[in-house]
Scaffold this motif. Structure first.
Motif, PDB file in Angstrom:
ATOM      1  N   UNK A  94     101.199  12.180  45.686  1.00 47.30           N
ATOM      2  CA  UNK A  94     100.342  11.543  46.531  1.00 47.30           C
ATOM      3  C   UNK A  94      99.322  10.522  45.670  1.00 47.30           C
ATOM      4  N   UNK A  95      98.811   9.577  46.262  1.00 49.49           N
ATOM      5  CA  UNK A  95      97.939   8.703  45.839  1.00 49.49           C
ATOM      6  C   UNK A  95      96.667   9.093  45.924  1.00 49.49           C
ATOM      7  N   UNK A  96      95.661   9.244  44.944  1.00 45.13           N
ATOM      8  CA  UNK A  96      94.575   9.894  45.126  1.00 45.13           C
ATOM      9  C   UNK A  96      93.561   8.796  45.497  1.00 45.13           C
ATOM     10  N   UNK A  97      92.385   9.006  45.638  1.00 45.96           N
ATOM     11  CA  UNK A  97      91.437   7.990  46.076  1.00 45.96           C
ATOM     12  C   UNK A  97      91.036   6.947  45.239  1.00 45.96           C
ATOM     13  N   UNK A  98      91.585   7.141  44.027  1.00 43.88           N
ATOM     14  CA  UNK A  98      91.417   5.872  43.042  1.00 43.88           C
ATOM     15  C   UNK A  98      92.545   4.975  43.187  1.00 43.88           C
ATOM     16  N   UNK A  99      93.735   5.654  43.864  1.00 52.25           N
ATOM     17  CA  UNK A  99      94.954   4.930  44.038  1.00 52.25           C
ATOM     18  C   UNK A  99      96.062   5.239  42.728  1.00 52.25           C
ATOM     19  N   UNK A 100      95.663   6.276  41.907  1.00 53.63           N
ATOM     20  CA  UNK A 100      96.599   6.989  41.103  1.00 53.63           C
ATOM     21  C   UNK A 100      97.591   7.867  41.755  1.00 53.63           C
ATOM     22  N   UNK A 101      98.864   7.692  41.421  1.00 50.56           N
ATOM     23  CA  UNK A 101      99.576   8.841  41.641  1.00 50.56           C
ATOM     24  C   UNK A 101      99.575   9.833  41.063  1.00 50.56           C
TER      25      UNK A 101
ATOM     26  N   UNK B  40     107.027  15.990  54.741  1.00 49.59           N
ATOM     27  CA  UNK B  40     106.114  15.470  55.629  1.00 49.59           C
ATOM     28  C   UNK B  40     105.134  14.372  54.756  1.00 49.59           C
ATOM     29  N   UNK B  41     104.857  13.268  55.455  1.00 46.10           N
ATOM     30  CA  UNK B  41     104.084  12.169  55.240  1.00 46.10           C
ATOM     31  C   UNK B  41     102.576  12.573  55.583  1.00 46.10           C
ATOM     32  N   UNK B  42     101.648  12.365  54.683  1.00 50.31           N
ATOM     33  CA  UNK B  42     100.513  12.729  54.875  1.00 50.31           C
ATOM     34  C   UNK B  42      99.484  11.531  54.529  1.00 50.31           C
ATOM     35  N   UNK B  43      98.260  11.461  55.460  1.00 49.40           N
ATOM     36  CA  UNK B  43      97.469  10.124  55.050  1.00 49.40           C
ATOM     37  C   UNK B  43      96.055  10.797  55.232  1.00 49.40           C
ATOM     38  N   UNK B  44      94.986  10.018  54.639  1.00 50.12           N
ATOM     39  CA  UNK B  44      93.831  10.428  55.398  1.00 50.12           C
ATOM     40  C   UNK B  44      93.214   9.015  56.230  1.00 50.12           C
ATOM     41  N   UNK B  45      93.405   9.202  57.322  1.00 53.32           N
ATOM     42  CA  UNK B  45      92.881   8.343  58.124  1.00 53.32           C
ATOM     43  C   UNK B  45      91.642   7.631  58.068  1.00 53.32           C
ATOM     44  N   UNK B  46      90.596   8.235  57.384  1.00 51.44           N
ATOM     45  CA  UNK B  46      89.416   7.561  57.208  1.00 51.44           C
ATOM     46  C   UNK B  46      89.153   7.187  55.715  1.00 51.44           C
ATOM     47  N   UNK B  47      90.133   6.917  54.949  1.00 52.80           N
ATOM     48  CA  UNK B  47      90.069   6.593  53.668  1.00 52.80           C
ATOM     49  C   UNK B  47      89.307   5.200  53.461  1.00 52.80           C
ATOM     50  N   UNK B  48      89.487   4.535  54.570  1.00 51.57           N
ATOM     51  CA  UNK B  48      88.660   3.160  54.411  1.00 51.57           C
ATOM     52  C   UNK B  48      86.938   3.397  54.096  1.00 51.57           C
ATOM     53  N   UNK B  49      86.634   4.519  54.548  1.00 44.66           N
ATOM     54  CA  UNK B  49      85.255   4.874  54.450  1.00 44.66           C
ATOM     55  C   UNK B  49      84.843   5.780  53.039  1.00 44.66           C
ATOM     56  N   UNK B  50      86.156   5.872  52.283  1.00 48.26           N
ATOM     57  CA  UNK B  50      85.494   6.609  51.125  1.00 48.26           C
ATOM     58  C   UNK B  50      85.226   5.593  49.983  1.00 48.26           C
ATOM     59  N   UNK B  51      84.523   6.204  49.034  1.00 44.59           N
ATOM     60  CA  UNK B  51      84.137   5.437  47.723  1.00 44.59           C
ATOM     61  C   UNK B  51      85.536   5.671  46.760  1.00 44.59           C
ATOM     62  N   UNK B  52      86.295   4.649  46.561  1.00 45.19           N
ATOM     63  CA  UNK B  52      87.492   4.999  46.014  1.00 45.19           C
ATOM     64  C   UNK B  52      87.121   5.401  44.420  1.00 45.19           C
ATOM     65  N   UNK B  53      87.890   6.570  44.091  1.00 44.49           N
ATOM     66  CA  UNK B  53      87.711   7.144  42.822  1.00 44.49           C
ATOM     67  C   UNK B  53      86.613   7.971  42.878  1.00 44.49           C
ATOM     68  N   UNK B  54      85.761   8.199  43.936  1.00 48.50           N
ATOM     69  CA  UNK B  54      84.696   8.974  43.769  1.00 48.50           C
ATOM     70  C   UNK B  54      85.091  10.294  44.761  1.00 48.50           C
ATOM     71  N   UNK B  55      84.984   9.904  46.025  1.00 48.59           N
ATOM     72  CA  UNK B  55      85.323  10.697  47.029  1.00 48.59           C
ATOM     73  C   UNK B  55      86.616  11.303  47.074  1.00 48.59           C
ATOM     74  N   UNK B  56      86.930  12.513  47.460  1.00 50.24           N
ATOM     75  CA  UNK B  56      88.240  13.308  47.672  1.00 50.24           C
ATOM     76  C   UNK B  56      88.918  12.902  48.958  1.00 50.24           C
TER      77      UNK B  56
END
Length: 126
Positions: free
Chosen positions: A50-57, A94-110
């Motif tokens: 997965x790509x985490x909230x910082x965009x790192x795989x 299974x493909x999985x996503x966080x549909x609320x990712x746009x509201x996260x602080x990249x690299x800070x929120x999980x």
């Protein structure tokens, strides 16, 4: 409504390769907080990559060096290139996503991988 359309599964022999695709719609696509889980009979769900909230795989230890995560933002598509497949990789993916990712602080929120696709079967024979 979030829709995740997976494809690319199939049956291969040990050592073979497959590329899974997941095209996403119905939410604000971000380049992070998306990935792949798998489940096989008698086993629980396992995070594969997965790509985490910082965009790192990040990858499960069992697939490191064999699987590669990538994406095409304009196509809203996530890929999982799987090489040197082993029988223990046999599972529903299974493909999985966080549909609320746009509201996260990249690299800070999980990420919360709350939305799941229908899955695509991968079978590796010895």
């Amino acid at each position: 409504q979030v829709q995740l359309q997976e494809s690319g599964g199939g049956s291969v022999q040990t050592g073979g390769s497959l590329r899974l695709s997941c095209t996403a719609s119905g939410y604000t696509y971000m380049h992070y907080c998306m990935g792949w889980f798998r489940q096989s009979p008698g086993k629980g769900r396992e995070g594969v990559a997965a790509f985490d909230s910082a965009g790192n795989p990040f990858y499960a230890d069992s697939v490191k060096g064999r699987f590669t995560l990538s994406q095409d933002g304009p196509k809203r598509t996530l890929y999982l290139q799987m090489n040197n497949l082993k029988p223990e990789d046999t599972a529903m993916y299974y493909c999985v996503v966080d549909p609320a990712a746009a509201g996260l602080l990249p690299g800070r929120d999980a990420c919360n991988y709350d939305s799941w696709g229908q899955g695509t079967q991968v079978t590796v024979s010895s």
